[in-house]
Design an enzyme around this catalytic site. Structure first.
Site, PDB file in Angstrom:
ATOM      1  N   THR A 196       1.031  -1.585  -0.468  1.00 30.83           N
ATOM      2  CA  THR A 196       0.264   0.109   0.076  1.00 30.83           C
ATOM      3  C   THR A 196       1.386   1.143  -0.129  1.00 30.83           C
ATOM      4  O   THR A 196       1.879   1.112   0.652  1.00 30.83           O
ATOM      5  CB  THR A 196      -1.014  -0.068   1.021  1.00 30.83           C
ATOM      6  OG1 THR A 196      -1.771  -1.074   1.070  1.00 30.83           O
ATOM      7  CG2 THR A 196      -1.734   1.132   1.119  1.00 30.83           C
ATOM      8  N   ARG A 224     -11.571  -9.488  -4.571  1.00 32.30           N
ATOM      9  CA  ARG A 224     -11.198  -9.023  -2.968  1.00 32.30           C
ATOM     10  C   ARG A 224     -11.128  -7.263  -3.272  1.00 32.30           C
ATOM     11  O   ARG A 224     -10.506  -6.537  -3.701  1.00 32.30           O
ATOM     12  CB  ARG A 224      -9.834  -9.465  -3.118  1.00 32.30           C
ATOM     13  CG  ARG A 224      -9.231  -9.701  -1.515  1.00 32.30           C
ATOM     14  CD  ARG A 224      -8.279  -8.998  -1.000  1.00 32.30           C
ATOM     15  NE  ARG A 224      -7.975  -8.480  -0.005  1.00 32.30           N
ATOM     16  CZ  ARG A 224      -7.210  -7.381   0.425  1.00 32.30           C
ATOM     17  NH1 ARG A 224      -6.361  -7.110  -0.530  1.00 32.30           N
ATOM     18  NH2 ARG A 224      -6.574  -7.735   1.758  1.00 32.30           N
ATOM     19  N   GLY A 226      -9.939  -4.437  -0.176  1.00 32.93           N
ATOM     20  CA  GLY A 226      -8.617  -4.947   1.163  1.00 32.93           C
ATOM     21  C   GLY A 226      -9.265  -3.624   2.429  1.00 32.93           C
ATOM     22  O   GLY A 226     -10.778  -2.506   2.530  1.00 32.93           O
ATOM     23  N   THR A 246      -0.903   0.275   6.298  1.00 33.91           N
ATOM     24  CA  THR A 246      -0.625  -0.724   5.798  1.00 33.91           C
ATOM     25  C   THR A 246      -0.630  -1.591   6.484  1.00 33.91           C
ATOM     26  O   THR A 246      -0.349  -1.981   7.595  1.00 33.91           O
ATOM     27  CB  THR A 246       0.419   0.228   5.218  1.00 33.91           C
ATOM     28  OG1 THR A 246       1.148  -1.424   4.579  1.00 33.91           O
ATOM     29  CG2 THR A 246       1.611   0.653   5.861  1.00 33.91           C
TER      30      THR A 246
END
Length: 325
Positions: A196, A224, A226, A246
Site C-alpha cells: 500500500t 477482493r 482490502g 498498511t
C-alpha cells in the site's frame, strides 16, 4: 497549532535481506514525495490537496504497489482501490475494482467532491470516471515484468503473496510460502511485505487529511476488497488527526485501525504518539500492520509491528526523516 506536518508510507513489512540498492531507491522516492508535499504546504495548499498530490506521485511510480506497478489478481489483471478523507466535516471518497483509471486517488477525490456518494466500485466507479473525464489507460499500463514473475511464483506455490516484490530466500518460491507461520483468516500466506501507499497531512490551519491507495494482494481473488478504500479501517481523518494504514488488510478491517487512533485520542485523552503506540500494541491481535499519522497540533507519528515500514515524515520546524527499519 504547531504548524504543518506530513508523512508518507510505501508499505509495512520489509525483508531484512532486501538489497541495499532497492532500499536506497525506495528512500529516494519517499524523499521526493516529501519534497512535493513540503513545497505544496509552503505554498499554502490545503491538506486535502496535498495528500492527493503526493499519492498521485506514488501511484505513477511503479516502485510501490499502487497505480502502475500494482499487484496482479489471480487472472493476471489489476484491480486497484483508494480512499481519501478530509478532516474538517469528515468528508470522504473511496473507490474499488478499478482496471483503467490511471490515478485511483483522484477518482476517490471526485467521488467525494462530485457525487452524492462516499464509495463507488467496479463498473460503476469506472463509468463515473468516464463521465468526469478522468484519464484512462489500458490495463497493461499497470502491469510490470516483475509482477508477472511474482504472480507465476504465487501460482506455483498456490498462495497469496504479500511479498510480491521480495525474492524468496534460499528457495524457488513454493517452499517459502508453505513454511510460513503467517496466516490470513486462518490460511497460510507467504512472507509479509509492502502492499500500500499513503499520505497524511496537517496544514498550518490545523486541518488534517489522509489518503491511501493500493493494488492489493498478489494472486488475490477477483473482487477482493482490502482495507485501503474502507473509511475507518485503512484511512481516517477528523478534526483531531489523519491516519493511513498498511499491512494485513483483513486484520486492519477487523480492528478499524485508522479510526481507533482518533478514538483513543478522543476518549482516552492520549496524544498522537501514545495513541499510535496503543492501537498497534492492542488492536491488531495477531495481525501485522503499520500506520502513519498527524495531529491537528502538528505532531507526526508512525507505528508498526512488522520488520520495517517504508516511511518518511517532515514538519514545519525543519525536521525531516526517511526510514525503513
Amino acid at each position: 497549532m504547531g504548524g504543518w506536518a506530513i508523512a508518507v508510507h510505501g508499505g509495512a513489512g520489509v525483508d531484512p535481506n532486501l538489497p541495499k540498492e532497492r532500499q536506497e531507491e525506495a528512500k529516494r522516492l519517499l524523499a521526493h514525495c516529501l519534497d512535493i508535499g513540503i513545497s505544496a504546504l509552503r505554498s499554502n495548499l490545503p491538506a486535502i490537496d496535498v495528500v492527493e498530490l503526493v499519492v498521485r506521485e506514488l501511484e505513477t511510480d511503479p516502485l510501490f504497489n499502487s497505480g502502475r506497478g500494482s499487484a496482479l489478481t489471480e487472472n493476471g489483471t489489476v484491480e486497484m482501490e483508494a480512499s481519501i478523507m478530509d478532516g474538517p466535516k469528515r468528508r470522504c471518497g473511496a473507490v474499488s475494482g478499478l482496471t483503467a483509471v490511471k490515478n485511483p486517488v483522484s477518482l476517490a477525490r471526485l467521488v467525494m467532491d462530485k457525487s452524492p456518494h462516499s464509495y463507488l466500485a467496479f463498473s460503476g466507479a469506472e463509468e463515473f470516471a468516464r463521465k468526469q473525464g478522468v484519464e484512462l489507460v489500458d490495463n497493461e499500463y499497470f502491469v510490470t515484468e516483475d509482477n508477472v514473475g511474482m504472480l507465476k511464483l504465487a501460482k506455483e506455490a498456490n498462495s497469496i503473496l504479500f511479498d510480491y516484490r521480495i525474492p524468496t530466500i534460499g528457495t524457488c518460491g513454493a517452499g517459502a510460502a508453505m513454511d510460513s507461520p503467517l496466516q490470513m483468516n486462518g490460511l497460510p500466506i507467504s512472507f509479509y511485505a509492502p502492499e500500500t501507499v499513503g499520505c497524511v497531512v496537517v496544514d498550518k490551519e490545523g486541518r488534517c487529511a489522509a489518503a491511501t491507495s493500493t493494488g492489493g494482494l498478489m494472486n488475490k481473488m477477483i473482487g477482493r476488497i482490502g482495507d485501503s478504500p474502507l473509511i475507518g479501517a485503512g484511512t481516517y481523518a477528523c478534526d483531531l488527526c489523519g491516519v493511513s494504514c498498511t499491512g494485513e488488510g483483513e486484520a486492519i478491517i477487523r480492528s478499524t485501525l485508522a479510526r481507533e487512533v482518533a478514538a483513543v485520542m478522543e476518549y482516552k485523552g492520549l496524544n498522537l504518539h501514545e495513541a499510535v503506540d496503543y492501537v498497534i500494541k492492542n488492536r491488531l491481535d495477531e495481525g501485522k500492520a503499520g500506520l502513519i499519522a498527524v495531529s491537528k497540533n502538528g505532531e507526526v507519528a508512525c507505528g508498526f509491528n512488522t520488520t520495517g515500514m517504508f516511511r518518511g515524515c517532515a514538519t514545519e520546524d525543519g525536521f525531516m526523516e526517511v526510514g525503513i527499519w
